[in-house]
Design a protein around this motif. Structure first.
Motif, PDB file in Angstrom:
ATOM      1  N   ASN A   1       2.914   2.805  -1.312  1.00 45.72           N
ATOM      2  CA  ASN A   1       2.504   4.056  -0.797  1.00 45.72           C
ATOM      3  C   ASN A   1       1.460   3.686   0.692  1.00 45.72           C
ATOM      4  O   ASN A   1       0.942   2.589   0.594  1.00 45.72           O
ATOM      5  CB  ASN A   1       1.443   4.959  -1.439  1.00 45.72           C
ATOM      6  N   ALA A   2       1.856   4.336   1.649  1.00 49.04           N
ATOM      7  CA  ALA A   2       1.381   4.017   2.987  1.00 49.04           C
ATOM      8  C   ALA A   2      -0.340   4.098   2.756  1.00 49.04           C
ATOM      9  O   ALA A   2      -0.670   5.527   1.954  1.00 49.04           O
ATOM     10  CB  ALA A   2       1.907   4.702   4.093  1.00 49.04           C
ATOM     11  N   LEU A   3      -1.075   3.449   3.047  1.00 47.39           N
ATOM     12  CA  LEU A   3      -2.668   3.573   3.175  1.00 47.39           C
ATOM     13  C   LEU A   3      -2.951   4.856   3.828  1.00 47.39           C
ATOM     14  O   LEU A   3      -3.910   5.357   2.976  1.00 47.39           O
ATOM     15  CB  LEU A   3      -3.454   2.357   3.775  1.00 47.39           C
TER      16      LEU A   3
ATOM     17  N   GLY B   1      -0.296   7.990   2.702  1.00 48.12           N
ATOM     18  CA  GLY B   1       0.012   8.016   1.157  1.00 48.12           C
ATOM     19  C   GLY B   1       1.453   8.174   0.706  1.00 48.12           C
ATOM     20  O   GLY B   1       1.521   8.442  -0.329  1.00 48.12           O
ATOM     21  N   ASP B   2       2.274   8.262   1.667  1.00 42.03           N
ATOM     22  CA  ASP B   2       3.647   8.716   1.485  1.00 42.03           C
ATOM     23  C   ASP B   2       4.453   7.203   1.212  1.00 42.03           C
ATOM     24  O   ASP B   2       3.893   6.202   1.137  1.00 42.03           O
ATOM     25  CB  ASP B   2       4.279   9.305   2.857  1.00 42.03           C
TER      26      ASP B   2
ATOM     27  N   VAL C   1      -0.790  -0.814   2.872  1.00 39.49           N
ATOM     28  CA  VAL C   1      -0.127  -0.003   1.820  1.00 39.49           C
ATOM     29  C   VAL C   1      -0.885   0.007   0.690  1.00 39.49           C
ATOM     30  O   VAL C   1      -1.809  -0.936   0.764  1.00 39.49           O
ATOM     31  CB  VAL C   1       1.420  -0.679   1.682  1.00 39.49           C
TER      32      VAL C   1
END
Lengths: 554, 120
Positions: B30-32, B35-36, B76
């Motif tokens: 998930n992207a930091l 969040g996706d 991430v």
């Protein structure tokens, strides 16, 4: 309701300032995820399947209109224009971005709300009866005690690193709407010789090892509440297992050590620490809190408009007959606003709906709002004379569904659609059951029924205490749903019994229909509810109906 | 007979486990900030689309890419290897969980579905 004093406001501001800096350090790379994760969880921030999720506490389910409007504003500014009310009287935002979370928390603090201890191995948001302070059947308003416990447990230095999470529920009525027997600690107010006290229930819980709580103390004087709770949680903190996450809850501690041993240790600890507590100060604080929860001055009026609408308008009548509960004050009713419109996501409210609820609470409800663990909104005090106008206003924004306590009033966890822990979806199953029974026009005929759906073994959807419980699992890479029958979360709490093999995603709704058609055949009269019928005839006839098709095919 | 010998005999009596053909995998996380869900692409960038992810057919190469990606903790969170299959337009999920992660929730067109419809 409780109003923050300077101490509360300063505490929250400081905590939010700290978290803002922690987020900044995470973003600039000076904190790793392993370092940051415990910090974000302490502030209610999860990372879920598609996004972060912020879980905001609604202490014992009580909100005022300004708070509700703020929740709506946050949904619009930093989320997707809606919020999800949970099975623990919280609200969750499903789409926040990490850099925005400090601003969201500051916005919450403006109205005395926060996300502290909505996650992590701490004492979580204290839950309570959603009809507290209003129900005709109530002995005493549980919320002042719940607030006292909230103050005691928030940032309690000894209890920030418990073996596992810890949930406390309080009820002030004989009729248990707070599921006290399925909590780590359940408190029921009782009266003995004119003195109010608590029955203390310990070691209840759902999850992978469901257990009904046991009575630890049958009468605890109010003045002993905090030292006794401290003794219970302290005993658990030392005795509870930290070697195995799945055996770390207090229910396992009590089960493995026995309730008598746990009681002896608790009483010994209580005797040791009780003298350190200032009973007079607690009483003074409780008196101060109680004054803030004083009931409004209920107005007197004729309810002729209600009578007229009830006889003239079948839509209003269906809603009034289903969504109202007896109020303690003459002429008033408790209104449950269903967040379970057929086909919609259980517990979701749009920002527009939240604002309308806030306005209606001000116009008709003495400014009081409650959230139930059953994922509905309650206006606890409405004069009957105002019900027709209220109903009309609710109808305009899709909030007048007449289904409280019926088939489609399903509680469901977020499941695989949002949750990182889920093993199957819950929400679409709830949506399809509701849509199906609405199309069949059977739900008013079926009558009182609680269907509860969890998308994994952790049981956030309380499936074990559903009259019909549904548990979604991953069986060899395919969603599979197990059914339990006969669960009950009230004062007669019991765990549901598994019917047998589970059902595929496209078979679960027909399976539920077979159970309910069997009930309609089996029941002795309309007055015999599903749960009553189940208790009379047991699992066998339902099992027959459920697996009949498969047997015929074999 | 000592217990350990007994255990050894028992193990020896079992047929050797069949060597499973290695399954293709992608690195996902998930992207930091947002969040996706993101996937590691061939150029070492993070992509929002599973179809653009680099597919590792060799388990050792997949493990090495995962170890490398997990160091990028300022970009991430929660890197892991997800099983996929080769499709006509790149990687496709083999498990329904990864299908949801790729698409977004089924109750609203939010998340990746919203992004996809905005782009269209």
């Amino acid at each position: 309701m409780y109003v923050y004093d300077d101490f509360d406001a300063a505490f929250l501001a400081e905590r939010n300032r700290q978290f803002r800096e922690q987020v900044a350090r995470r973003i600039d790379g000076s904190l790793t995820e392993d370092e940051f994760k415990p910090l974000r969880l302490m502030n209610g921030l999860y990372l879920q399947l598609h996004a972060y999720m912020l879980r905001v506490a609604i202490p014992y389910g009580t909100l005022n209109p300004d708070q509700m409007r703020k929740l709506a504003e946050i949904a619009d500014r930093w989320d997707e224009g809606y919020g999800h009310f949970t099975t623990r009287q919280n609200i969750q935002y499903n789409w926040p971005k990490l850099p925005d979370v400090p601003d969201m928390l500051d916005a919450l603090a403006e109205v005395g709300l926060h996300a502290i201890q909505t996650s992590g191995n701490t004492i979580r948001n204290v839950t309570s009866d959603h009809f507290a302070g209003a129900a005709a059947d109530e002995l005493t308003d549980p919320r002042p005690y719940a607030e006292l416990i909230r103050q005691w447990s928030t940032d309690h230095p000894e209890f920030q690193f418990l073996p596992r999470k810890f949930k406390v529920a309080v009820t002030g009525s004989e009729i248990d709407r707070a599921v006290t027997r399925a909590h780590d600690i359940g408190l029921r107010t009782v009266s003995r010789d004119g003195e109010t006290g608590f029955e203390v229930i310990v070691g209840g819980g759902l999850g992978r090892t469901p257990m009904i709580g046991k009575v630890l103390r049958d009468f605890l004087p109010v003045t002993d509440l905090l030292p006794y709770l401290e003794a219970v949680v302290g005993t658990y903190n030392l005795l509870g297992r930290r070697d195995n996450k799945y055996k770390a809850r207090i229910k396992i501690t009590v089960h493995e050590n026995g309730i008598d041993t746990f009681r002896d240790l608790t009483e010994a600890r209580f005797a040791e620490i009780a003298p350190q507590f200032d009973a007079a100060a607690t009483e003074a604080q409780l008196a101060r809190i109680k004054a803030m929860f004083a009931a409004p001055a209920f107005r007197e009026a004729s309810d002729l408009s209600y009578q007229a609408a009830h006889s003239a308008d079948p839509v209003f009548r269906a809603w009034a007959d289903t969504n109202l509960h007896a109020h303690k004050a003459d002429g008033h009713a408790i209104v449950t606003i269903s967040l379970k419109k057929h086909g919609e996501t259980p517990g979701d409210a749009t920002s527009e709906q939240m604002r309308v609820i806030a306005d209606l609470a001000e116009t008709y409800g003495y400014g009081e709002i409650r959230i139930s663990h059953e994922q509905n909104v309650i206006l606890p005090h409405v004069h009957r004379a105002d019900l027709p106008a209220l109903h009309k206003a609710l109808k305009a924004v899709g909030l007048a569904t007449a289904n409280v306590g019926l088939v489609s009033d399903i509680i469901a966890c977020p499941g695989m659609d949002y949750c990182a822990l889920a093993t199957a979806r819950s929400i679409p199953v709830a949506q399809e059951i509701a849509t199906r029974f609405d199309a069949l026009k059977l739900e008013h005929d079926i009558g009182p029924l609680k269907i509860k759906i969890s998308g994994c073994i952790n049981a956030c959807g309380h499936h074990h205490v559903g009259h019909i419980g549904i548990l979604g699992l991953d069986r060899a890479g395919v969603e599979n749903y197990q059914i339990t029958l006969g669960g009950d979360g009230t004062e007669d709490a019991s765990l549901g019994e598994r019917t047998g093999p589970g059902f595929a995603y496209d078979q679960i709704v027909p399976a539920i229909e077979r159970i309910l058609r069997a009930y309609l055949e089996i029941r002795e009269s309309r007055e015999e509810t599903f749960l009553d019928a189940y208790r009379r005839v047991g699992l066998a006839p339902f099992k027959d109906a459920l697996y009949e098709a498969e047997r015929d095919a074999a | 007979m000592p217990a350990d010998t007994k255990a050894d005999n028992k193990a020896a009596a079992k047929p050797a486990p069949k060597a499973r053909a290695p399954k293709p995998q992608v690195v996902t996380a998930n992207a930091l900030l947002e969040g996706d869900v993101v996937y590691l692409a061939g150029d070492r960038s993070w992509t929002r689309h599973l179809s653009d992810a680099q597919i590792f057919d060799e388990p050792l190469a997949a493990e090495a890419a995962l170890a490398e990606a997990a160091k990028r903790h300022a970009e991430v969170v929660g890197c892991y290897l997800a099983e996929v299959k080769h499709g006509p337009r790149g990687a496709e999920p083999t498990h329904f969980r990864e299908d949801f992660r790729r698409r977004g929730p089924s109750n609203y067109a939010h998340g990746k579905q919203a992004a996809a419809s905005n782009a269209a």
